[in-house]
Design a protein around this motif. Structure first.
Motif, PDB file in Angstrom:
ATOM      1  N   SER A 174      80.080 109.173  42.019  1.00  0.00           N
ATOM      2  CA  SER A 174      79.550 108.835  43.137  1.00  0.00           C
ATOM      3  C   SER A 174      78.909 107.381  42.929  1.00  0.00           C
ATOM      4  N   VAL A 180      72.401 108.082  46.213  1.00  0.00           N
ATOM      5  CA  VAL A 180      73.520 109.243  45.603  1.00  0.00           C
ATOM      6  C   VAL A 180      73.030 110.498  45.457  1.00  0.00           C
ATOM      7  N   GLU A 217      74.112 113.885  47.658  1.00  0.00           N
ATOM      8  CA  GLU A 217      75.129 115.169  46.955  1.00  0.00           C
ATOM      9  C   GLU A 217      73.981 116.018  47.157  1.00  0.00           C
TER      10      GLU A 217
END
Length: 91
Positions: free
Chosen positions: A11, A34, A38
């Motif tokens: 990512s 990120v 997530e």
């Protein structure tokens, strides 16, 4: 919750290629973004799975036959059954 390092790195790489990131502070901020992303994906997926599991369980439970057919007769051991009362009176 533990997010796999590989998933974070993938990512991060994707976002780095689309965003202008510079210096260690920029990378640190990107990593935090990120990680939150997530975590939200994981939380949403877990919640949706739980909802589907609950719906499936309720559908299965509701499709089971009810106990009303032929199970209303009282057993002789039931204290309220007429057979049981009669047996107790004759003792």
């Amino acid at each position: 919750m533990i997010i796999k390092k590989q998933e974070l790195e993938k990512s991060m790489d994707t976002l780095k290629s689309h965003l202008p990131i510079s210096g260690p502070e920029g990378l640190h901020e990107l990593r935090k973004i990120v990680e939150r992303f997530e975590e939200k994906i994981y939380s949403t997926a877990t919640s949706q799975m739980l909802t589907m599991e609950t719906k499936s369980f309720n559908a299965t439970t509701n499709s089971l036959p009810s106990n009303s057919a032929g199970h209303n007769k009282k057993s002789p051991n039931d204290k309220k059954s007429p057979t049981r009362k009669k047996a107790l009176r004759s003792k």
